[in-house]
Design a protein around this motif. Structure first.
Motif, PDB file in Angstrom:
ATOM      1  N   SER A   9       3.193   2.040 -10.877  1.00  0.00           N
ATOM      2  CA  SER A   9       3.468   2.885  -9.914  1.00  0.00           C
ATOM      3  C   SER A   9       1.929   2.903  -9.330  1.00  0.00           C
ATOM      4  N   ILE A  10       1.223   2.632  -9.568  1.00  0.00           N
ATOM      5  CA  ILE A  10       0.254   2.375  -8.795  1.00  0.00           C
ATOM      6  C   ILE A  10       0.209   2.263  -7.742  1.00  0.00           C
ATOM      7  N   THR A  11       1.150   0.497  -7.615  1.00  0.00           N
ATOM      8  CA  THR A  11       1.233  -0.822  -6.656  1.00  0.00           C
ATOM      9  C   THR A  11       1.523   0.589  -5.514  1.00  0.00           C
ATOM     10  N   ASN A  12       2.870   1.195  -5.979  1.00  0.00           N
ATOM     11  CA  ASN A  12       3.720   2.281  -5.156  1.00  0.00           C
ATOM     12  C   ASN A  12       2.825   3.415  -4.917  1.00  0.00           C
ATOM     13  N   SER A  13       1.580   4.143  -5.320  1.00  0.00           N
ATOM     14  CA  SER A  13       0.911   4.769  -4.799  1.00  0.00           C
ATOM     15  C   SER A  13      -0.494   4.155  -3.616  1.00  0.00           C
ATOM     16  N   LEU A  14      -0.904   2.822  -4.041  1.00  0.00           N
ATOM     17  CA  LEU A  14      -1.629   2.285  -3.085  1.00  0.00           C
ATOM     18  C   LEU A  14      -0.631   1.439  -1.851  1.00  0.00           C
ATOM     19  N   ARG A  15       0.701   1.516  -1.629  1.00  0.00           N
ATOM     20  CA  ARG A  15       1.130   0.893  -0.297  1.00  0.00           C
ATOM     21  C   ARG A  15       1.270   2.100   0.258  1.00  0.00           C
ATOM     22  N   ILE A  16       1.204   4.182  -0.422  1.00  0.00           N
ATOM     23  CA  ILE A  16       0.823   4.575   0.602  1.00  0.00           C
ATOM     24  C   ILE A  16      -0.454   5.114   0.813  1.00  0.00           C
ATOM     25  N   GLU A  17      -1.620   4.872   0.191  1.00  0.00           N
ATOM     26  CA  GLU A  17      -2.848   4.924   0.184  1.00  0.00           C
ATOM     27  C   GLU A  17      -3.241   3.633   1.678  1.00  0.00           C
ATOM     28  N   LEU A  18      -3.230   2.350   1.215  1.00  0.00           N
ATOM     29  CA  LEU A  18      -3.571   1.771   2.818  1.00  0.00           C
ATOM     30  C   LEU A  18      -3.014   1.397   3.699  1.00  0.00           C
TER      31      LEU A  18
END
Length: 233
Positions: free
Chosen positions: A150-159
């Motif tokens: 879940s964190i990775t999926n959010s980081l993909r958007i944020e980065l």
């Protein structure tokens, strides 16, 4: 896509198991330097490998590594721990330690290296998950990998605005010390590393290394009773 040839990379947990195979594959593809971290690093015979001491649960340790490795354009969040006892039986201290290492550790690394990756053109952040991100049955380890997914999926958007490629990797059990006691066939770590960096070079966002992972991900659309390590085999 992220250029590997001539790049500088950092691999957490990079001196054993999957991490060591990631380091070797990066070098095979022409990486200029790879920082290979460990709690107690040992010297490498290859001058392109720079061992670094790192404890991913310690913010000061992460900050020190980020200060040292400011030229990095590829970061591989690989370090992890596994306590396989059931959630209702394992010590709560082991549950907490699992999340500190497998969830908050990679997030701390991402937060520390995001500005470094941005300064170096965007680069890539690779998070090593597991088929257990989706499949129940291995206690706090699976729960921690689900949280990291879940964190990775959010980081993909944020980065994305800074041009950083974020890659999530799912696989069954690789032939490493961590899972050697588990039954069944194991993946060759070298094959895992090749699949991961093929995806990095191709600009992909997710890697399903083996058929087992592909089958379990497909089961996400079905009944939750099917999301068990016992029923997925």
């Amino acid at each position: 896509m992220t250029e590997i040839e001539g790049a500088v990379a950092l691999v957490t947990g990079g001196q054993r198991g999957l991490g060591r195979s990631f380091v070797e594959e990066l070098l095979r593809r022409g990486a200029r330097k790879v920082y290979a971290t460990a709690r107690k690093p040992v010297a490498s015979a290859d001058p392109r490998v720079e061992p670094l001491e790192l404890e991913v649960t310690d913010p000061d340790s992460i900050a020190a590594v980020a200060d040292r490795a400011g030229e990095v354009s590829i970061v591989v969040n690989n370090a992890g721990v596994l306590y396989p006892a059931p959630l209702l039986q394992t010590e709560m201290a082991h549950v907490v330690a699992t999340f500190e290492t497998n969830v908050f550790g990679p997030l701390r690394i991402a937060r520390a290296f995001a500005p470094i990756l941005a300064a170096n053109g965007g680069g890539a952040l690779v998070d090593i998950h597991s088929v257990l991100s989706w499949s129940a049955g291995v206690g706090s380890y699976g729960a921690s990998k689900a949280a990291l997914w879940s964190i990775t999926n959010s980081l993909r958007i944020e980065l994305a605005p800074q041009g950083t490629q974020v890659v999530g990797v799912h696989l069954g059990f690789a032939d490493t010390d961590m899972v050697r006691a588990f039954p069944g066939e194991k993946l060759d770590p070298a094959d895992v590393a090749r699949a991961v960096f093929d995806a990095v070079a191709a600009g992909e966002s997710e890697v399903l290394v083996d058929e087992f992972s592909r089958r379990v991900k497909a089961a996400l659309s079905g009944p939750v009773e099917g999301l068990s390590i016992r029923t997925a085999n």
